[in-house]
Design a protein around this motif. Structure first.
Motif, PDB file in Angstrom:
ATOM      1  N   TYR A  31       0.630  -1.160  -0.060  1.00 36.05           N
ATOM      2  CA  TYR A  31       0.008   0.003   0.086  1.00 36.05           C
ATOM      3  C   TYR A  31       0.858   1.217  -0.052  1.00 36.05           C
ATOM      4  N   LYS A  32       1.945   1.243   0.628  1.00 34.69           N
ATOM      5  CA  LYS A  32       2.814   2.301   0.731  1.00 34.69           C
ATOM      6  C   LYS A  32       3.748   2.587  -0.614  1.00 34.69           C
ATOM      7  N   GLY A  33       4.090   1.550  -1.382  1.00 35.32           N
ATOM      8  CA  GLY A  33       4.160   1.489  -2.477  1.00 35.32           C
ATOM      9  C   GLY A  33       5.551   0.987  -2.700  1.00 35.32           C
ATOM     10  N   LYS A  34       6.447   0.876  -1.748  1.00 37.99           N
ATOM     11  CA  LYS A  34       7.842   0.370  -1.679  1.00 37.99           C
ATOM     12  C   LYS A  34       8.067  -0.962  -0.822  1.00 37.99           C
ATOM     13  N   VAL A  35       8.253  -2.071  -1.369  1.00 37.28           N
ATOM     14  CA  VAL A  35       8.878  -3.339  -0.449  1.00 37.28           C
ATOM     15  C   VAL A  35      10.181  -3.500  -0.450  1.00 37.28           C
ATOM     16  N   ALA A  36      10.787  -3.584   0.524  1.00 34.28           N
ATOM     17  CA  ALA A  36      12.239  -3.790   0.456  1.00 34.28           C
ATOM     18  C   ALA A  36      12.649  -4.919   0.051  1.00 34.28           C
ATOM     19  N   SER A  37      12.040  -6.028  -0.015  1.00 35.57           N
ATOM     20  CA  SER A  37      12.190  -7.317  -0.296  1.00 35.57           C
ATOM     21  C   SER A  37      11.986  -7.544  -1.923  1.00 35.57           C
ATOM     22  N   PHE A  38      11.540  -6.485  -2.434  1.00 36.65           N
ATOM     23  CA  PHE A  38      11.278  -6.635  -4.037  1.00 36.65           C
ATOM     24  C   PHE A  38      11.773  -5.595  -4.535  1.00 36.65           C
ATOM     25  N   SER A  72       2.748   2.283  -7.545  1.00 40.83           N
ATOM     26  CA  SER A  72       1.984   2.548  -6.400  1.00 40.83           C
ATOM     27  C   SER A  72       0.374   1.996  -6.581  1.00 40.83           C
ATOM     28  N   SER A  73       0.177   0.910  -7.564  1.00 40.29           N
ATOM     29  CA  SER A  73      -1.036   0.568  -8.083  1.00 40.29           C
ATOM     30  C   SER A  73      -1.965   0.203  -6.847  1.00 40.29           C
ATOM     31  N   ALA A  74      -1.399  -0.473  -5.864  1.00 43.35           N
ATOM     32  CA  ALA A  74      -2.208  -0.818  -4.679  1.00 43.35           C
ATOM     33  C   ALA A  74      -3.006   0.078  -4.039  1.00 43.35           C
ATOM     34  N   LYS A  75      -2.231   1.264  -3.769  1.00 41.88           N
ATOM     35  CA  LYS A  75      -3.003   2.273  -3.258  1.00 41.88           C
ATOM     36  C   LYS A  75      -3.992   3.091  -4.140  1.00 41.88           C
ATOM     37  N   LYS A  76      -3.760   2.976  -5.299  1.00 42.64           N
ATOM     38  CA  LYS A  76      -5.045   3.496  -6.245  1.00 42.64           C
ATOM     39  C   LYS A  76      -6.053   2.795  -6.545  1.00 42.64           C
ATOM     40  N   VAL A  77      -5.821   1.567  -6.098  1.00 48.72           N
ATOM     41  CA  VAL A  77      -7.033   0.665  -6.212  1.00 48.72           C
ATOM     42  C   VAL A  77      -7.868   0.999  -5.008  1.00 48.72           C
ATOM     43  N   CYS A  78      -7.343   1.059  -3.621  1.00 50.20           N
ATOM     44  CA  CYS A  78      -7.978   1.253  -2.347  1.00 50.20           C
ATOM     45  C   CYS A  78      -8.514   2.831  -2.524  1.00 50.20           C
TER      46      CYS A  78
END
Length: 441
Positions: free
Chosen positions: A28-35, A55-61
């Motif tokens: 949701y924040k847009g940056k995942v350290a592991s990826f 940041s597509s996840a945030k856009k969906v929400c």
């Protein structure tokens, strides 16, 4: 926290589920350290890289929150005085703004909650995210007892404040606790906060909202899952393509090879060097012994069409998997369409929207009853919620048809008000009586 709940005789949701919430929060924040952070070997050593994100996840929400709970939402209460009082309480708590934000967060993390209490004689509504919610008892997916935790700073010390809503003989008891953040030891509550409070009511002063989809992470868990919980791989694909798309233009930039003998020279400490305008980043000087005697232009072939096609496909997959229909993020679509065409095209979105609104409507109605109970108002009336579906529903066509049916005698004015204004039967009858009374005058 879990040890404390066990001492009080309660078991809550397993820790593993809160790890899932942290995972959804990262996307949701847009940056995942592991990826998004990774190392790439360049033939000599590993180089730290960072992938771009859409940041597509945030856009969906955001889109779900705007569809479900926007500024046109209205609460229908048959008693006009009570309605005005409820509207004032909600206005004082910035409800339409904060509830929209909570809905967005609930669709990202799976769960959200409204919590009501009285502070200095005023009714206050808290908006709680999933990582602060601890269900204590539940049945058939409905949470009956719940604890809400939050971090605060009291007397320059970080503390965890816990607010528990517990049933005793069918009536709710509110328990307040505070713990030292570092040691976990229980500490004294600040002045003005009661250790416990008997509501003498079976009405819960909290309401849970979730996306109306099955929690396939843990079937026995009463909390919801993120609307993109089953789309993480699609989110990865989107950012992989988007990052590659950006690199395509960076690596495919035009270059002009210039023999050093053709460049204007200047003298410095290291000898003679070619002079270029710093803004002319496309020029690159080649030594005289490199075998190039004339100016050469290098134009890389950009694979923009391939990237755009792949990106659109993944965005459409994300839209479909998150219940928004198969083409919500199709950026090529243009031209005006009638509302009827939109409904036909987005029937899946419309169906999912109505399904999610069931959860929200119950939460808002229960919120109204909780406010009335806290205020000493008897809850002997029916509440309904009007959601604005005009974006995807042809409300104008519906109103026109209802008017035609009313004039033809197929329906009466009460049915007309119920259908067009989304009123309860009680509120529609009251509206009809007021109109008829004015006409008789």
């Amino acid at each position: 926290m879990k040890n404390f709940f066990r001492k009080m005789g309660y078991e809550t949701v397993p820790d593993e589920f809160y790890y899932q919430i942290d995972k959804w929060l990262g996307w949701y924040k847009g940056k995942v350290a592991s990826f998004h952070s990774y190392n790439q070997y360049n033939g000599k050593k590993l180089i730290a890289r960072e992938r771009a994100t859409l940041s597509s996840a945030k856009k969906v929400c955001e889109d779900w929150a705007n569809l479900i709970l926007n500024e046109k939402m209205e609460i229908n209460i048959p008693n006009e005085d009570i309605k005005k009082y409820i509207e004032k309480v909600l206005f004082d708590n910035n409800f339409k703004v904060c509830a929209n934000r909570l809905t967005e967060l609930a669709f990202a993390l799976g769960t959200g909650a409204f919590v009501e209490y009285i502070d200095n004689g005023k009714i206050v509504i808290d908006y709680i995210g999933a990582n602060m919610i601890y269900p204590l008892s539940w049945e058939n997916g409905r949470i009956y007892e719940c604890a809400f935790a939050s971090e605060k700073v009291v007397d320059k010390r970080r503390v965890t404040y816990v607010n528990m809503h517990i049933l005793e003989d069918g009536k709710y008891k509110i328990v307040n606790k505070m713990f030292d953040k570092k040691t976990g030891d229980e500490i004294e509550l600040p002045k003005g906060i009661m250790p416990f409070y008997y509501t003498n009511s079976s009405t819960a002063f909290f309401q849970i909202i979730t996306p109306n989809i099955v929690n396939n992470v843990d079937f026995e868990n009463p909390m919801g899952i993120s609307v993109f919980a089953n789309s993480i791989d699609v989110l990865k694909g989107i950012d992989l393509i988007f990052d590659s798309y950006q690199n395509e233009f960076r690596l495919g930039k035009k270059r002009i090879i210039v023999p050093v003998t053709m460049a204007q020279m200047m003298s410095d400490k290291s000898g003679l060097t070619p002079v270029f305008d710093d803004n002319d980043t496309e020029f690159y000087a080649i030594k005289a012994n490199d075998g190039i005697n004339d100016i050469k232009e290098i134009n890389m072939t950009l694979r923009s069409d391939e990237h755009e096609t792949a990106l659109k496909r993944c965005l459409n997959l994300l839209s479909l998997k998150c219940g928004l229909g198969s083409s919500r993020y199709d950026i090529d679509k243009s031209g005006l369409k009638t509302a009827t065409e939109v409904i036909s095209e987005k029937s899946e979105l419309y169906e999912n929207l109505k399904k999610h609104q069931l959860v929200m409507e119950k939460a808002i109605c229960d919120l109204v009853y909780a406010i009335c109970t806290l205020s000493g108002i008897k809850c002997d009336f029916e509440v309904s919620v009007y959601f604005d579906d005009s974006i995807i529903e042809d409300t104008g066509a519906i109103a026109k048809r209802m008017l035609t049916e009313y004039k033809s005698g197929v329906i009466d004015d009460v049915e007309y008000f119920m259908k067009v204004y989304n009123l309860t039967e009680e509120a529609a009858i009251e509206k009809s009586e007021k109109i008829n009374a004015r006409i008789l005058k």
